[in-house]
Motif scaffolding. Structure first.
Motif, mmCIF file in Angstrom:
data_model
loop_
_atom_site.group_PDB
_atom_site.id
_atom_site.type_symbol
_atom_site.label_atom_id
_atom_site.label_comp_id
_atom_site.label_asym_id
_atom_site.label_seq_id
_atom_site.Cartn_x
_atom_site.Cartn_y
_atom_site.Cartn_z
ATOM 1 N N GLU B 172 0.885 -1.472 0.039
ATOM 2 C CA GLU B 172 0.167 0.116 0.267
ATOM 3 C C GLU B 172 1.154 1.740 0.316
ATOM 4 O OE1 GLU B 172 -3.504 0.582 0.410
ATOM 5 O OE2 GLU B 172 -3.976 -1.359 -0.691
ATOM 6 N N LYS B 173 1.462 1.518 0.961
ATOM 7 C CA LYS B 173 3.077 2.374 1.467
ATOM 8 C C LYS B 173 4.023 1.554 0.946
ATOM 9 C CE LYS B 173 2.767 6.955 2.392
ATOM 10 N NZ LYS B 173 1.901 7.744 0.843
ATOM 11 N N ASP B 175 8.760 2.495 -0.407
ATOM 12 C CA ASP B 175 9.312 3.456 -0.469
ATOM 13 C C ASP B 175 9.339 3.729 -2.097
ATOM 14 O OD1 ASP B 175 10.209 4.852 2.370
ATOM 15 O OD2 ASP B 175 11.601 3.944 2.633
ATOM 16 N N MET B 207 5.520 0.023 -4.435
ATOM 17 C CA MET B 207 4.364 0.339 -4.390
ATOM 18 C C MET B 207 4.017 1.085 -5.453
ATOM 19 S SD MET B 207 3.729 3.402 -2.805
ATOM 20 C CE MET B 207 4.908 4.863 -2.292
ATOM 21 N N SER B 242 2.544 10.940 -3.210
ATOM 22 C CA SER B 242 2.205 10.004 -2.790
ATOM 23 C C SER B 242 3.623 9.532 -1.232
ATOM 24 C CB SER B 242 2.653 8.536 -3.586
ATOM 25 O OG SER B 242 4.225 8.681 -4.367
ATOM 26 N N ALA B 244 6.646 8.880 -2.207
ATOM 27 C CA ALA B 244 7.772 7.420 -1.906
ATOM 28 C C ALA B 244 8.868 8.861 -2.519
ATOM 29 C CB ALA B 244 7.651 6.710 -3.991
#
Lengths: 545, 446
Positions: B172-173, B175, B207, B242, B244
């Motif tokens: 879902e989450k 780096d 993700m 996001s 990321a």
């Protein structure tokens, strides 16, 4: 634009529609300059034109047919291999045909007898690798690894690797030439069958007509095949390494080494050249312009100037470096012996070995003449002198002093003495003077300097390479003949009476001096009231005006 | 005052000309076009690496059609005329400008010795074609419509994530955000599966981008910069939101877009994107070095690696530049030229050599000297015969070194090689590096 419609159709029938074009964009792609060798000069601006059409033949027979068609319809043409030789290898007339030879790339190597036979589309770096793989090497001309070997040997052909066989014409063993009337002539030992082992053939050595001391830039026909001498090398194939722009050939130091030596004086450099030649060791001995070292170190143009402008006339005039290439042609022992002989010579002259990279960046395979444009954007080698050692060596100060008068627009070079090297194992001295400028400046002075250098050579009794088609023929011809110009013009008359092969060469530089007003002030030589062009050419030139 | 000015204040008075590395104005590249010396460094393989008579050219366009006008050196000359509006746009002129995969071979070749911006000039010529109303080509307009309408360059209506099966388990989450790209989402789905398999095998969480759409590679490459900029803005914003830290692609074209052309379009430095851009081979190579990725299954093949242009010579980071050009062409402030040094040349090779059973044979044209397959940047769609020609030449080179399989790190290369091989009845296999790594990777998840 384009060329005579009927000629175009006839040529298209020879090569097929995919290999001829008169599209304006295609022809524009063949424009001389604005960058490149001798580009941005008055000569280019005044003398060059956009091609009317471009054709790419594949075979000698194609070339022969094209040339005959040109003759029939009076279409001027210029042979073109890589196009690197600047304005002089581009059209000088409207509606001129470029015969682009790049599809002619047949290559054969005779490893036993050390020669290759190539067509004009083959370039030096290709040849060098093929030679390496057969235990041989070829002298890559200073013009660069990217030049056509045929074109380069017709017009130039010198580099530090000329140390062992210095005169480029001696490396031409045979030629197949389509003459301006379409006849195929074989010269050198190609005249006698297809075994070009020797340079000489039956009768007079006709290679001299095509090339002479330096070339006629395609104004006496088109060379479609050439046999070229190669030299024995050692067996280890140099390995490429690095990612661009830091690429180099790694050398096996037991068999191939460049070594730099710091010398105590200019005289000791001259002596080193002579003594190394006398000892008959090595593969190259050269003294390069000091600013080349700055080019080699620089990451970019700005870096170069940061490095170079730290130099002064004093620092440059006190920097004495000799660069020697040793090759263990036969064995490691021979290499070791040569190295010790070299060290003895250097020690006797008070020199000192410097740490040198065990690689070759510039001469064996790369010959990266493109780097010459890094500094200023524009460059030409204004002259090459092949002469006795003493005579060639003294040209450095002569050129340095003349150049000072034309700086600017020429780049400030701290009175560097140029490039000097030994050829023919020390039997000949080679001197080359390179000039650099920014073509966005007023470059009239550069055009004048070029011609003034020829006058200086005449005055000093130096024998320069850039005779004939490279300088005003009526200036150099009477001085180097006597009657050299008459001989050249006589040949033109005999072999190309219509002057359809790259007109108005060999009088193009004479024509330039007449057309460019700023050249009139330096013109102090006699010319006929009217150049001896055929009537049709005169008429075409009048129409173009 | 620069050193030059200090030393020679009175002698040279070259006026300073402002310029920027901005492809939306062709005039920025007049100096570059004027100073092309026709050495053809753009055409030949770096002479140091010259392999001999065969495989000696690295420009696919000029190998395909040999008139000088198809080479970068010819286009520099034509470009000067276009800049002055002194030549008319014709179908043939459009072919000269667009029959070119913008592979960067010319740019690194030129910059081995000189400082000229050949690659940017070629991009600027396309922008100029669009500005003049001549470009892009009809097929490019169709693709652009498809992208704007469907979010992918194929105009496909199906779900972009249809390639995902139960084994694909994005976080879902995480780096790392994996940007799949159009080709791997719709055409080369095996690559997407392979990338995720390797990531999972190495235990690296990733993700996916919510509502992923096309990176805009073709739109940008054909000169439609306004449309491309909108895509760039949208995509960059999505990644920033996001959280990321790394945007990872498995596609070389997407990689270049994200790393080089988005910053170019947004007039920012690559490092100012707010996240790192990595290709899958960088992530995989790091995992291998750290011992996370274990390549245990033998793959007994003799392979060769094709350096896709956009993970090699075309992917040096971007930095905007505005300055002045003055005396002898020197520029101020100092410009760090992009010379192709930062290509991912070794990462792929390290990975391939680590696979048990692999016999890696290098082709004569490798790394920055690689011959582009001409399958990308809208080239194949407009000039399929050029793309086939280049792929055929490259497949022949692979056979020449005895390779059974050509491996690349770009789905566009994979498609072009596969399609050409199939058409020709060619037996040489074609794989993406992710597929090969997936075969070799330890099965199971960490």
């Amino acid at each position: 634009m384009s060329i005579n419609k009927h000629a175009y159709q006839a040529i298209e029938a020879v090569v097929g529609r995919n290999y001829i074009t008169d599209d304006p964009a295609d022809c524009e792609g063949y424009r001389s300059g604005p960058g490149g060798y001798e580009s941005g000069t008055g000569y280019e601006r005044v003398m060059t034109k956009i091609a009317g059409a471009v054709v790419m033949p594949r075979t000698t027979e194609d070339v022969q047919k094209i040339v005959k068609i040109c003759g029939r319809f009076g279409v001027p043409f210029v042979p073109y291999s890589t196009g690197f030789y600047g304005p002089r290898s581009h059209p000088h007339m409207e509606h001129e045909l470029i015969i682009d030879m790049k599809r002619m790339r047949d290559f054969e190597i005779d490893e036993k007898h050390f020669f290759i036979t190539v067509q004009p589309g083959v370039i030096y770096s290709q040849i060098q690798q093929e030679c390496f793989e057969k235990g041989a090497y070829v002298v890559i001309g200073g013009g660069g690894a990217q030049t056509s070997a045929v074109a380069n040997l017709l017009n130039d052909g010198w580099s530090p690797l000329s140390f062992r066989v210095g005169l480029p014409q001696r490396r031409i063993l045979g030629m197949e030439v389509v003459m301006p009337d379409g006849e195929i002539v074989k010269m050198g030992s190609l005249a006698d069958g297809d075994d070009p082992f020797w340079g000489e053939g039956i009768g007079p050595d006709l290679r001299g007509i095509m090339r002479g001391y330096t070339g006629l830039l395609g104004c006496l026909g088109i060379c479609t095949r050439m046999a070229i001498k190669t030299l024995p090398f050692q067996p280890e194939i140099p390995k490429p390494s690095g990612i661009s722009p830091e690429t180099a050939l790694q050398l096996d130091p037991k068999r191939v080494r460049w070594i730099n030596f710091t010398m105590p004086s200019l005289e000791s450099i001259e002596q080193a050249h002579i003594m190394i030649g006398n000892a008959e060791i090595g593969g190259a001995v050269t003294k390069v312009p000091v600013f080349w070292r700055a080019i080699a170190k620089a990451e970019c143009k700005e870096d170069f100037w940061d490095l170079w402008l730290k130099e002064t006339e004093e620092s440059v005039s006190n920097f004495f470096l000799v660069r020697v290439l040793l090759i263990g042609y036969t064995s490691e022992e021979q290499m070791d012996y040569d190295y010790h002989v070299l060290c003895d010579i250097i020690e006797e002259l008070g020199g000192k070995e410097r740490r040198t990279k065990p690689s070759d960046e510039s001469w064996f395979k790369n010959a990266d003449s493109a780097g010459m444009w890094l500094m200023t954007g524009s460059y030409v080698s204004v002259d090459y002198v092949m002469d006795t050692f003493t005579q060639a060596f003294k040209q450095g100060p002569n050129y340095r002093d003349l150049k000072a008068k034309y700086t600017p627009p020429l780049m400030p070079d701290c009175k560097d003495l140029g490039w000097f090297q030994s050829c023919e194992m020390g039997h000949l001295g080679y001197y080359e003077y390179l000039i650099y400028w920014d073509q966005r400046e007023d470059t009239n002075g550069m055009d004048q300097f070029y011609v003034e250098s020829a006058k200086m050579n005449i005055e000093n009794g130096c024998y320069p390479a850039l005779l004939g088609a490279h300088q005003p023929l009526y200036l150099t011809g009477p001085a180097y003949g006597p009657g050299y110009h008459e001989w050249i013009l006589g040949l033109k008359e005999v072999f190309d009476p219509q002057w359809i092969c790259h007109p108005p060469l060999p009088l193009a530089h004479d024509e330039f001096v007449e057309r460019a007003e700023w050249m009139h002030e330096v013109k102090n030589w006699e010319t006929p009231e009217e150049f001896p062009y055929p009537e049709k050419l005169k008429e075409n030139m009048r129409l173009e005006k | 005052m620069s050193v030059i000015d200090k030393k020679h204040p009175e002698r040279y008075d070259t006026p300073k000309e402002p310029f920027a590395l901005d492809i939306e104005n062709l005039s920025n590249f007049v100096y570059d076009m004027q100073h092309c010396i026709k050495c053809k460094g753009c055409y030949w393989v770096d002479h140091t690496y010259m392999p001999g008579m065969k495989h000696s050219v690295r420009c696919p366009s000029n190998l395909w059609k040999e008139f000088d006008s198809y080479g970068a050196f010819g286009k520099m000359r034509i470009g000067l005329k276009l800049e002055k509006n002194e030549i008319e746009w014709t179908d043939h002129l459009l072919e000269l400008i667009y029959a070119d995969p913008l592979c960067g071979a010319c740019d690194v070749g030129c910059k081995r010795n000189l400082d000229l911006e050949v690659g940017l000039t070629l991009e600027a010529l396309r922008v100029k074609a669009v500005q003049d109303g001549a470009g892009p080509l009809p097929v490019h307009k169709d693709i652009t419509s498809d992208i704007l309408e469907t979010g992918n360059c194929y105009g496909a209506k199906k779900d972009r994530r249809a390639w995902m099966d139960a084994s694909v388990k994005p976080a879902e989450k995480a780096d790392i955000m994996y940007f799949v790209g159009c080709s791997s989402s719709y055409e080369n789905t095996g690559i997407a599966s392979a990338v995720t398999k390797v990531m999972q095998s190495a235990g690296i969480p990733y993700m996916l981008m919510e509502d992923e759409t096309c990176c805009g590679n073709i739109i940008f490459s054909v000169g439609l910069v306004d449309e491309a900029r909108k895509i760039a803005e949208k995509n960059v914003e999505k990644v920033r939101k996001s959280g990321a830290k790394v945007l990872m692609t498995g596609c070389a074209e997407c990689y270049r877009m994200w790393k080089v052309d988005y910053p170019k379009l947004l007039n920012i430095r690559t490092e100012d994107l707010g996240f790192e851009v990595k290709h899958f081979i960088e992530v995989a190579e790091e995992a291998l070095t750290e011992g996370k990725l274990k390549l245990v299954n033998p793959v007994n093949q003799r392979i060769t690696y094709h350096d896709a242009c956009n993970v090699s010579r075309n992917c040096d980071p971007w930095e905007p530049y505005e300055g002045e050009r003055g005396w002898m062409g020197t520029v101020e402030p100092r410009l760090a030229r992009r010379r192709g040094r930062h290509g991912l040349y070794e990462q792929a090779r390290t990975l391939l050599r680590a696979i048990p059973g692999i016999d890696l044979a290098e082709m004569p044209r490798m790394k920055e000297n690689s011959l582009c397959c001409a399958g990308g940047r809208g080239t194949k769609q407009a000039f399929p015969e050029l793309a086939e020609f280049a792929a055929r030449d490259r497949l022949e080179e692979a056979r020449y070194v005895g390779a059974e399989t050509v491996v690349s790190a770009c789905p566009w290369c994979r498609s072009n090689f596969s399609e050409t091989a199939e058409k020709d009845g060619e037996k040489t296999g074609v794989l993406d590096i992710a597929e090969l790594l997936a075969m070799a990777a330890e099965t199971g998840e960490k």
